[in-house]
Design a protein around this motif. Structure first.
Motif, PDB file in Angstrom:
ATOM      1  N   GLU A  62       0.829  -1.205   0.000  1.00 51.49           N
ATOM      2  CA  GLU A  62       0.000   0.000   0.000  1.00 51.49           C
ATOM      3  C   GLU A  62       0.863   1.255   0.000  1.00 51.49           C
ATOM      4  OE1 GLU A  62      -3.353   2.453  -0.078  1.00 51.49           O
ATOM      5  OE2 GLU A  62      -3.009   0.353  -0.611  1.00 51.49           O
ATOM      6  N   VAL A  63       1.962   1.219   0.739  1.00 53.43           N
ATOM      7  CA  VAL A  63       2.886   2.360   0.740  1.00 53.43           C
ATOM      8  C   VAL A  63       3.431   2.582  -0.667  1.00 53.43           C
ATOM      9  CG1 VAL A  63       5.079   3.257   1.613  1.00 53.43           C
ATOM     10  CG2 VAL A  63       3.522   2.061   3.166  1.00 53.43           C
ATOM     11  N   CYS A  64       3.811   1.503  -1.334  1.00 50.20           N
ATOM     12  CA  CYS A  64       4.327   1.589  -2.701  1.00 50.20           C
ATOM     13  C   CYS A  64       3.283   2.193  -3.627  1.00 50.20           C
ATOM     14  CB  CYS A  64       4.732   0.199  -3.178  1.00 50.20           C
ATOM     15  SG  CYS A  64       5.413   0.163  -4.848  1.00 50.20           S
ATOM     16  N   ARG A  65       2.048   1.723  -3.515  1.00 50.42           N
ATOM     17  CA  ARG A  65       0.981   2.233  -4.383  1.00 50.42           C
ATOM     18  C   ARG A  65       0.774   3.724  -4.186  1.00 50.42           C
ATOM     19  NH1 ARG A  65      -4.111   3.667  -4.422  1.00 50.42           N
ATOM     20  NH2 ARG A  65      -4.319   3.425  -2.161  1.00 50.42           N
ATOM     21  N   ARG A  66       0.756   4.168  -2.935  1.00 53.00           N
ATOM     22  CA  ARG A  66       0.526   5.587  -2.658  1.00 53.00           C
ATOM     23  C   ARG A  66       1.712   6.445  -3.077  1.00 53.00           C
ATOM     24  NH1 ARG A  66      -2.617   5.990   3.206  1.00 53.00           N
ATOM     25  NH2 ARG A  66      -4.019   4.215   2.891  1.00 53.00           N
ATOM     26  N   LEU A  67       2.913   5.944  -2.856  1.00 52.29           N
ATOM     27  CA  LEU A  67       4.096   6.694  -3.285  1.00 52.29           C
ATOM     28  C   LEU A  67       4.098   6.870  -4.802  1.00 52.29           C
ATOM     29  CD1 LEU A  67       6.997   5.179  -1.123  1.00 52.29           C
ATOM     30  CD2 LEU A  67       6.117   7.517  -1.000  1.00 52.29           C
ATOM     31  N   ARG A  68       3.785   5.780  -5.510  1.00 54.57           N
ATOM     32  CA  ARG A  68       3.842   5.843  -6.968  1.00 54.57           C
ATOM     33  C   ARG A  68       2.748   6.737  -7.535  1.00 54.57           C
ATOM     34  NH1 ARG A  68       7.469   6.053  -8.317  1.00 54.57           N
ATOM     35  NH2 ARG A  68       8.502   4.041  -8.412  1.00 54.57           N
ATOM     36  N   ALA A  69       1.631   6.865  -6.823  1.00 55.12           N
ATOM     37  CA  ALA A  69       0.542   7.710  -7.291  1.00 55.12           C
ATOM     38  C   ALA A  69       0.904   9.184  -7.277  1.00 55.12           C
ATOM     39  CB  ALA A  69      -0.708   7.480  -6.437  1.00 55.12           C
ATOM     40  N   GLN A  70       1.907   9.554  -6.473  1.00 56.99           N
ATOM     41  CA  GLN A  70       2.248  10.963  -6.355  1.00 56.99           C
ATOM     42  C   GLN A  70       3.683  11.290  -6.737  1.00 56.99           C
ATOM     43  OE1 GLN A  70       1.289  11.256  -2.182  1.00 56.99           O
ATOM     44  NE2 GLN A  70       3.380  10.842  -1.529  1.00 56.99           N
ATOM     45  N   SER A  71       4.478  10.277  -7.091  1.00 57.44           N
ATOM     46  CA  SER A  71       5.890  10.548  -7.350  1.00 57.44           C
ATOM     47  C   SER A  71       6.491   9.454  -8.229  1.00 57.44           C
ATOM     48  CB  SER A  71       6.656  10.606  -6.017  1.00 57.44           C
ATOM     49  OG  SER A  71       8.050  10.615  -6.218  1.00 57.44           O
ATOM     50  N   ALA A  72       7.548   9.824  -8.959  1.00 62.67           N
ATOM     51  CA  ALA A  72       8.292   8.855  -9.767  1.00 62.67           C
ATOM     52  C   ALA A  72       9.575   8.432  -9.064  1.00 62.67           C
ATOM     53  CB  ALA A  72       8.620   9.456 -11.129  1.00 62.67           C
ATOM     54  N   VAL A  73       9.663   8.638  -7.746  1.00 58.04           N
ATOM     55  CA  VAL A  73      10.871   8.294  -6.997  1.00 58.04           C
ATOM     56  C   VAL A  73      11.193   6.810  -7.185  1.00 58.04           C
ATOM     57  CG1 VAL A  73       9.556   7.806  -4.877  1.00 58.04           C
ATOM     58  CG2 VAL A  73      11.983   8.399  -4.727  1.00 58.04           C
ATOM     59  N   PRO A  74      12.456   6.451  -7.405  1.00 56.70           N
ATOM     60  CA  PRO A  74      12.828   5.039  -7.523  1.00 56.70           C
ATOM     61  C   PRO A  74      12.516   4.290  -6.227  1.00 56.70           C
ATOM     62  CG  PRO A  74      14.590   6.450  -8.340  1.00 56.70           C
ATOM     63  CD  PRO A  74      13.608   7.351  -7.664  1.00 56.70           C
ATOM     64  N   ILE A  75      11.879   3.130  -6.353  1.00 57.29           N
ATOM     65  CA  ILE A  75      11.505   2.325  -5.196  1.00 57.29           C
ATOM     66  C   ILE A  75      12.091   0.923  -5.328  1.00 57.29           C
ATOM     67  CG2 ILE A  75       9.596   1.323  -3.880  1.00 57.29           C
ATOM     68  CD1 ILE A  75       7.804   3.576  -4.957  1.00 57.29           C
ATOM     69  N   LEU A  76      12.858   0.528  -4.313  1.00 51.99           N
ATOM     70  CA  LEU A  76      13.410  -0.825  -4.217  1.00 51.99           C
ATOM     71  C   LEU A  76      12.691  -1.516  -3.062  1.00 51.99           C
ATOM     72  CD1 LEU A  76      15.576  -3.034  -4.817  1.00 51.99           C
ATOM     73  CD2 LEU A  76      17.033  -1.853  -3.163  1.00 51.99           C
ATOM     74  N   ILE A  77      11.956  -2.596  -3.336  1.00 51.81           N
ATOM     75  CA  ILE A  77      11.239  -3.276  -2.264  1.00 51.81           C
ATOM     76  C   ILE A  77      12.069  -4.438  -1.719  1.00 51.81           C
ATOM     77  CG2 ILE A  77       8.932  -2.606  -3.024  1.00 51.81           C
ATOM     78  CD1 ILE A  77       8.598  -5.368  -4.253  1.00 51.81           C
ATOM     79  N   LEU A  78      11.920  -4.659  -0.414  1.00 51.68           N
ATOM     80  CA  LEU A  78      12.566  -5.773   0.276  1.00 51.68           C
ATOM     81  C   LEU A  78      11.475  -6.714   0.751  1.00 51.68           C
ATOM     82  CD1 LEU A  78      15.035  -3.764   2.562  1.00 51.68           C
ATOM     83  CD2 LEU A  78      15.449  -4.609   0.236  1.00 51.68           C
ATOM     84  N   THR A  79      11.664  -7.993   0.521  1.00 51.17           N
ATOM     85  CA  THR A  79      10.657  -8.940   0.979  1.00 51.17           C
ATOM     86  C   THR A  79      11.308 -10.209   1.489  1.00 51.17           C
ATOM     87  OG1 THR A  79       8.742 -10.277   0.328  1.00 51.17           O
ATOM     88  CG2 THR A  79      10.371  -9.821  -1.373  1.00 51.17           C
ATOM     89  N   ALA A  80      10.749 -10.755   2.561  1.00 51.82           N
ATOM     90  CA  ALA A  80      11.216 -12.028   3.094  1.00 51.82           C
ATOM     91  C   ALA A  80      10.514 -13.183   2.414  1.00 51.82           C
ATOM     92  CB  ALA A  80      10.979 -12.082   4.603  1.00 51.82           C
ATOM     93  N   ARG A  81       9.547 -12.874   1.590  1.00 51.84           N
ATOM     94  CA  ARG A  81       8.776 -13.903   0.905  1.00 51.84           C
ATOM     95  C   ARG A  81       9.388 -14.187  -0.458  1.00 51.84           C
ATOM     96  NH1 ARG A  81       2.634 -11.635   1.915  1.00 51.84           N
ATOM     97  NH2 ARG A  81       2.593 -11.851   4.180  1.00 51.84           N
ATOM     98  N   ASP A  82       9.917 -15.372  -0.608  1.00 54.48           N
ATOM     99  CA  ASP A  82      10.571 -15.721  -1.864  1.00 54.48           C
ATOM    100  C   ASP A  82       9.587 -16.406  -2.811  1.00 54.48           C
ATOM    101  OD1 ASP A  82      12.505 -16.005  -3.765  1.00 54.48           O
ATOM    102  OD2 ASP A  82      13.398 -17.791  -2.873  1.00 54.48           O
ATOM    103  N   ASP A  83       8.425 -15.785  -2.990  1.00 52.13           N
ATOM    104  CA  ASP A  83       7.467 -16.353  -3.923  1.00 52.13           C
ATOM    105  C   ASP A  83       7.151 -15.340  -5.010  1.00 52.13           C
ATOM    106  OD1 ASP A  83       4.549 -15.081  -3.267  1.00 52.13           O
ATOM    107  OD2 ASP A  83       5.774 -15.231  -1.458  1.00 52.13           O
ATOM    108  N   GLU A  84       6.796 -15.856  -6.169  1.00 51.33           N
ATOM    109  CA  GLU A  84       6.628 -15.020  -7.353  1.00 51.33           C
ATOM    110  C   GLU A  84       5.507 -14.014  -7.190  1.00 51.33           C
ATOM    111  OE1 GLU A  84       5.264 -15.840 -11.894  1.00 51.33           O
ATOM    112  OE2 GLU A  84       6.945 -17.021 -11.138  1.00 51.33           O
TER     113      GLU A  84
END
Length: 240
Positions: A62-84
């Protein structure tokens, strides 16, 4: 100094990531939850965001969605879930790249550098004076490189930042095969690493928005084992 917003609730990982990024010369601000991240991003205006998915309260998607709606800032996500599913979902919501935990700090810093390098190159391109060559018409498709806008017939198509850059590269090298490694270097800035799934997700996104039948693409073709090609031989002129 380049500002990085790190959104991570694990204090041990916070310390490690912050230390390595500051050693690389970046200024790092930390947020431990999604709401704080959004508030910080609106005032800090970071040059890049490193965003954990599993956060208390508002999750990283949700944070990613809201950030992208208002900005083109580069976003690198980190996840502990190794699923596609989670990797693809993050990319479809507008993230530029992802890392699966556990990861090496060396790779994290390299990926941040790649994202920032692409951002700098884009800023230089946009600083140039527009010219006739900044608008390309390919049948019903019209691409305005300077304005970063795309139309199909009379309908404007909204693309995510990486989708536009990928389309722009394929269009400028139309009718020839672009190797997957070439596209990763040109669009994401990868030097010696890259995730082909990231590329495939963005190709899928372009097809969904630009093809008449995304399941049987004719505009962006897959060349198996090699890469992709934007083909113009079959395109008909625009009816507008």
């Amino acid at each position: 100094m380049t500002r990085i917003l790190l959104v991570e609730d694990d204090e041990t990982l916070q310390v490690a990531v912050r230390y390595n990024l500051e050693r690389a010369g970046y200024e790092v601000t930390v947020a431990g939850d999604g709401e704080t991240a959004l508030e910080t991003a609106s005032t800090l205006r970071p040059d890049a965001v490193i965003l954990d998915i599993m956060l208390p309260g508002l999750d990283g998607f949700e944070v990613c969605r809201r950030l992208r709606a208002q900005s083109a800032v580069p976003i690198l996500i980190l996840t502990a879930r190794d699923d596609e599913f989670n990797r693809v979902l993050g990319l479809e919501l507008g993230a530029d790249d992802y890392l699966t935990k556990p990861f090496s700090m060396r790779e994290l810093v390299a990926r941040v550098k790649a994202l920032l390098r692409r951002r700098e190159l884009l800023a230089r391109e946009l600083a140039g004076e527009p010219s006739a060559s900044d608008v390309l018409t390919l049948g019903p498709l019209r691409i305005d490189f300077a304005a970063r806008r795309v139309w199909r017939e009379t309908r404007e198509v909204t693309l995510k930042p990486r989708e536009f850059e990928l389309l722009a590269y394929l269009a400028r090298h139309r009718d020839r095969v672009c190797r997957s490694e070439e596209l990763l270097r040109a669009v994401w800035g990868y030097e010696t690493f890259g995730d082909y799934r990231t590329l495939a997700v963005h190709i899928h996104g372009l097809r969904e928005k630009l093809e008449d039948d995304p399941r049987h693409p004719r505009l962006i073709e897959t060349v198996r084992g090699v890469g992709y090609r934007l083909t113009t031989s079959h395109l008909k002129p625009s009816r507008c």
